[in-house]
Design a protein around this motif. Structure first.
Motif, PDB file in Angstrom:
ATOM      1  N   ASP A  38       0.865  -1.175   0.000  1.00  0.00           N
ATOM      2  CA  ASP A  38       0.000   0.000   0.000  1.00  0.00           C
ATOM      3  C   ASP A  38       0.905   1.228   0.000  1.00  0.00           C
ATOM      4  O   ASP A  38       1.647   1.457   0.959  1.00  0.00           O
ATOM      5  N   ALA A  39       0.855   2.003  -1.064  1.00  0.00           N
ATOM      6  CA  ALA A  39       1.760   3.143  -1.229  1.00  0.00           C
ATOM      7  C   ALA A  39       1.677   4.147  -0.073  1.00  0.00           C
ATOM      8  O   ALA A  39       2.631   4.859   0.192  1.00  0.00           O
ATOM      9  N   GLY A  40       0.577   4.186   0.658  1.00  0.00           N
ATOM     10  CA  GLY A  40       0.424   5.143   1.748  1.00  0.00           C
ATOM     11  C   GLY A  40       1.103   4.730   3.047  1.00  0.00           C
ATOM     12  O   GLY A  40       1.279   5.551   3.937  1.00  0.00           O
ATOM     13  N   GLU A  41       1.478   3.470   3.161  1.00  0.00           N
ATOM     14  CA  GLU A  41       2.075   2.988   4.404  1.00  0.00           C
ATOM     15  C   GLU A  41       3.574   3.259   4.443  1.00  0.00           C
ATOM     16  O   GLU A  41       4.260   3.150   3.440  1.00  0.00           O
ATOM     17  N   LYS A  42       4.047   3.593   5.642  1.00  0.00           N
ATOM     18  CA  LYS A  42       5.478   3.837   5.840  1.00  0.00           C
ATOM     19  C   LYS A  42       6.201   2.497   5.937  1.00  0.00           C
ATOM     20  O   LYS A  42       5.781   1.594   6.652  1.00  0.00           O
ATOM     21  N   LEU A  43       7.295   2.378   5.212  1.00  0.00           N
ATOM     22  CA  LEU A  43       8.095   1.157   5.209  1.00  0.00           C
ATOM     23  C   LEU A  43       8.904   1.077   6.492  1.00  0.00           C
ATOM     24  O   LEU A  43       9.666   1.988   6.816  1.00  0.00           O
ATOM     25  N   SER A  44       8.706  -0.002   7.252  1.00  0.00           N
ATOM     26  CA  SER A  44       9.485  -0.226   8.464  1.00  0.00           C
ATOM     27  C   SER A  44       9.440  -1.707   8.804  1.00  0.00           C
ATOM     28  O   SER A  44       8.674  -2.470   8.236  1.00  0.00           O
ATOM     29  N   GLY A  45      10.293  -2.090   9.733  1.00  0.00           N
ATOM     30  CA  GLY A  45      10.383  -3.484  10.151  1.00  0.00           C
ATOM     31  C   GLY A  45      11.832  -3.803  10.445  1.00  0.00           C
ATOM     32  O   GLY A  45      12.661  -2.913  10.636  1.00  0.00           O
ATOM     33  N   ARG A  46      12.144  -5.095  10.467  1.00  0.00           N
ATOM     34  CA  ARG A  46      13.526  -5.471  10.709  1.00  0.00           C
ATOM     35  C   ARG A  46      13.923  -6.656   9.837  1.00  0.00           C
ATOM     36  O   ARG A  46      13.097  -7.453   9.417  1.00  0.00           O
ATOM     37  N   VAL A  47      15.216  -6.730   9.615  1.00  0.00           N
ATOM     38  CA  VAL A  47      15.817  -7.812   8.848  1.00  0.00           C
ATOM     39  C   VAL A  47      16.653  -8.638   9.821  1.00  0.00           C
ATOM     40  O   VAL A  47      17.428  -8.087  10.596  1.00  0.00           O
ATOM     41  N   GLU A  48      16.468  -9.949   9.793  1.00  0.00           N
ATOM     42  CA  GLU A  48      17.207 -10.861  10.666  1.00  0.00           C
ATOM     43  C   GLU A  48      18.208 -11.636   9.810  1.00  0.00           C
ATOM     44  O   GLU A  48      17.834 -12.240   8.817  1.00  0.00           O
ATOM     45  N   ILE A  49      19.466 -11.607  10.222  1.00  0.00           N
ATOM     46  CA  ILE A  49      20.537 -12.266   9.478  1.00  0.00           C
ATOM     47  C   ILE A  49      21.110 -13.376  10.344  1.00  0.00           C
ATOM     48  O   ILE A  49      21.565 -13.131  11.462  1.00  0.00           O
ATOM     49  N   ARG A  50      21.087 -14.595   9.820  1.00  0.00           N
ATOM     50  CA  ARG A  50      21.606 -15.759  10.558  1.00  0.00           C
ATOM     51  C   ARG A  50      22.738 -16.383   9.768  1.00  0.00           C
ATOM     52  O   ARG A  50      22.532 -16.861   8.664  1.00  0.00           O
ATOM     53  N   GLY A  51      23.936 -16.341  10.357  1.00  0.00           N
ATOM     54  CA  GLY A  51      25.098 -16.970   9.751  1.00  0.00           C
ATOM     55  C   GLY A  51      25.629 -18.036  10.680  1.00  0.00           C
ATOM     56  O   GLY A  51      25.424 -17.978  11.884  1.00  0.00           O
ATOM     57  N   SER A  52      26.313 -19.034  10.107  1.00  0.00           N
ATOM     58  CA  SER A  52      26.809 -20.113  10.938  1.00  0.00           C
ATOM     59  C   SER A  52      27.974 -20.820  10.276  1.00  0.00           C
ATOM     60  O   SER A  52      27.954 -21.076   9.080  1.00  0.00           O
ATOM     61  N   PRO A  60      22.135 -14.356  15.894  1.00  0.00           N
ATOM     62  CA  PRO A  60      21.521 -13.606  14.792  1.00  0.00           C
ATOM     63  C   PRO A  60      21.804 -12.112  14.923  1.00  0.00           C
ATOM     64  O   PRO A  60      21.947 -11.591  16.021  1.00  0.00           O
ATOM     65  N   ARG A  61      21.927 -11.454  13.776  1.00  0.00           N
ATOM     66  CA  ARG A  61      22.094  -9.999  13.738  1.00  0.00           C
ATOM     67  C   ARG A  61      20.799  -9.402  13.198  1.00  0.00           C
ATOM     68  O   ARG A  61      20.104 -10.032  12.405  1.00  0.00           O
ATOM     69  N   PHE A  62      20.511  -8.185  13.598  1.00  0.00           N
ATOM     70  CA  PHE A  62      19.303  -7.512  13.151  1.00  0.00           C
ATOM     71  C   PHE A  62      19.666  -6.139  12.600  1.00  0.00           C
ATOM     72  O   PHE A  62      20.600  -5.500  13.078  1.00  0.00           O
ATOM     73  N   GLN A  63      18.928  -5.727  11.588  1.00  0.00           N
ATOM     74  CA  GLN A  63      19.072  -4.362  11.081  1.00  0.00           C
ATOM     75  C   GLN A  63      17.702  -3.869  10.651  1.00  0.00           C
ATOM     76  O   GLN A  63      16.791  -4.653  10.406  1.00  0.00           O
ATOM     77  N   GLU A  64      17.579  -2.560  10.601  1.00  0.00           N
ATOM     78  CA  GLU A  64      16.313  -1.948  10.226  1.00  0.00           C
ATOM     79  C   GLU A  64      16.022  -2.181   8.745  1.00  0.00           C
ATOM     80  O   GLU A  64      16.921  -2.169   7.911  1.00  0.00           O
ATOM     81  N   LEU A  65      14.758  -2.373   8.448  1.00  0.00           N
ATOM     82  CA  LEU A  65      14.301  -2.527   7.073  1.00  0.00           C
ATOM     83  C   LEU A  65      14.342  -1.167   6.384  1.00  0.00           C
ATOM     84  O   LEU A  65      13.809  -0.191   6.904  1.00  0.00           O
ATOM     85  N   GLU A  66      14.993  -1.090   5.259  1.00  0.00           N
ATOM     86  CA  GLU A  66      15.088   0.136   4.469  1.00  0.00           C
ATOM     87  C   GLU A  66      14.685  -0.182   3.035  1.00  0.00           C
ATOM     88  O   GLU A  66      14.729  -1.349   2.632  1.00  0.00           O
ATOM     89  N   PRO A  67      14.329   0.833   2.238  1.00  0.00           N
ATOM     90  CA  PRO A  67      13.921   0.552   0.858  1.00  0.00           C
ATOM     91  C   PRO A  67      14.954  -0.272   0.071  1.00  0.00           C
ATOM     92  O   PRO A  67      14.599  -1.193  -0.645  1.00  0.00           O
ATOM     93  N   LEU A  68      16.222   0.056   0.215  1.00  0.00           N
ATOM     94  CA  LEU A  68      17.282  -0.740  -0.395  1.00  0.00           C
ATOM     95  C   LEU A  68      18.161  -1.233   0.747  1.00  0.00           C
ATOM     96  O   LEU A  68      18.827  -0.451   1.413  1.00  0.00           O
ATOM     97  N   THR A  69      18.111  -2.524   1.012  1.00  0.00           N
ATOM     98  CA  THR A  69      18.813  -3.115   2.145  1.00  0.00           C
ATOM     99  C   THR A  69      19.912  -4.035   1.650  1.00  0.00           C
ATOM    100  O   THR A  69      19.690  -4.846   0.755  1.00  0.00           O
ATOM    101  N   GLU A  70      21.104  -3.885   2.222  1.00  0.00           N
ATOM    102  CA  GLU A  70      22.238  -4.758   1.903  1.00  0.00           C
ATOM    103  C   GLU A  70      22.560  -5.613   3.113  1.00  0.00           C
ATOM    104  O   GLU A  70      22.554  -5.121   4.238  1.00  0.00           O
TER     105      GLU A  70
END
Length: 126
Positions: A38-52, A60-70
């Motif tokens: 929905d174009a009206g909603e603000k993009l937010s959330g989190r990204v969970e990264i699991r390495g082993s 696990p590491r966490f980072q904020e969800l952004e429009p372009l996430t690396e």
């Protein structure tokens, strides 16, 4: 782009796996594009990264969800997964991937050593 994927949808509040790799032993950077359904909603959330590593799991590491996430995978991350938990419904597209600097250096040094060995062997044979 070679690594571009078909878009995937993640629902609000749900943990969705967006990447899973097993044992390629290369450091990599993965790029994802997130867009609100929905174009009206603000993009937010989190990204969970699991390495082993095989024997040594990492926290696990966490980072904020952004429009372009690396996200970056280390050389020793034999089991590697990325999840997203968005605060609104999102569409996810994997933009591309690239090998890390350390992998590039290792490949170049290996090529130089292999070339030098071939020259040495060739000089003995002539």
């Amino acid at each position: 782009m070679f690594f571009r994927s078909t878009p995937k949808t993640a629902r609000k509040g749900e943990r969705t796996k967006i990447l899973s790799t097993f044992s390629n032993s290369l450091s990599m950077t993965y790029r994802f594009r997130f867009e609100s359904v929905d174009a009206g909603e603000k993009l937010s959330g989190r990204v969970e990264i699991r390495g082993s590593s095989w024997l040594f799991p990492k926290a696990p590491r966490f980072q904020e969800l952004e429009p372009l996430t690396e996200v970056s995978k280390g050389m020793w991350d034999t089991l590697y997964s990325v999840y997203v938990v968005p605060d609104c419904d999102v569409t996810i597209t994997r933009e591309d991937s690239s090998i890390g600097k350390s992998t590039t250096i290792i490949v170049l040094v290996s090529l130089i050593i292999a070339s030098a060995l071939l020259l040495i062997i060739r000089s003995f044979l002539l």
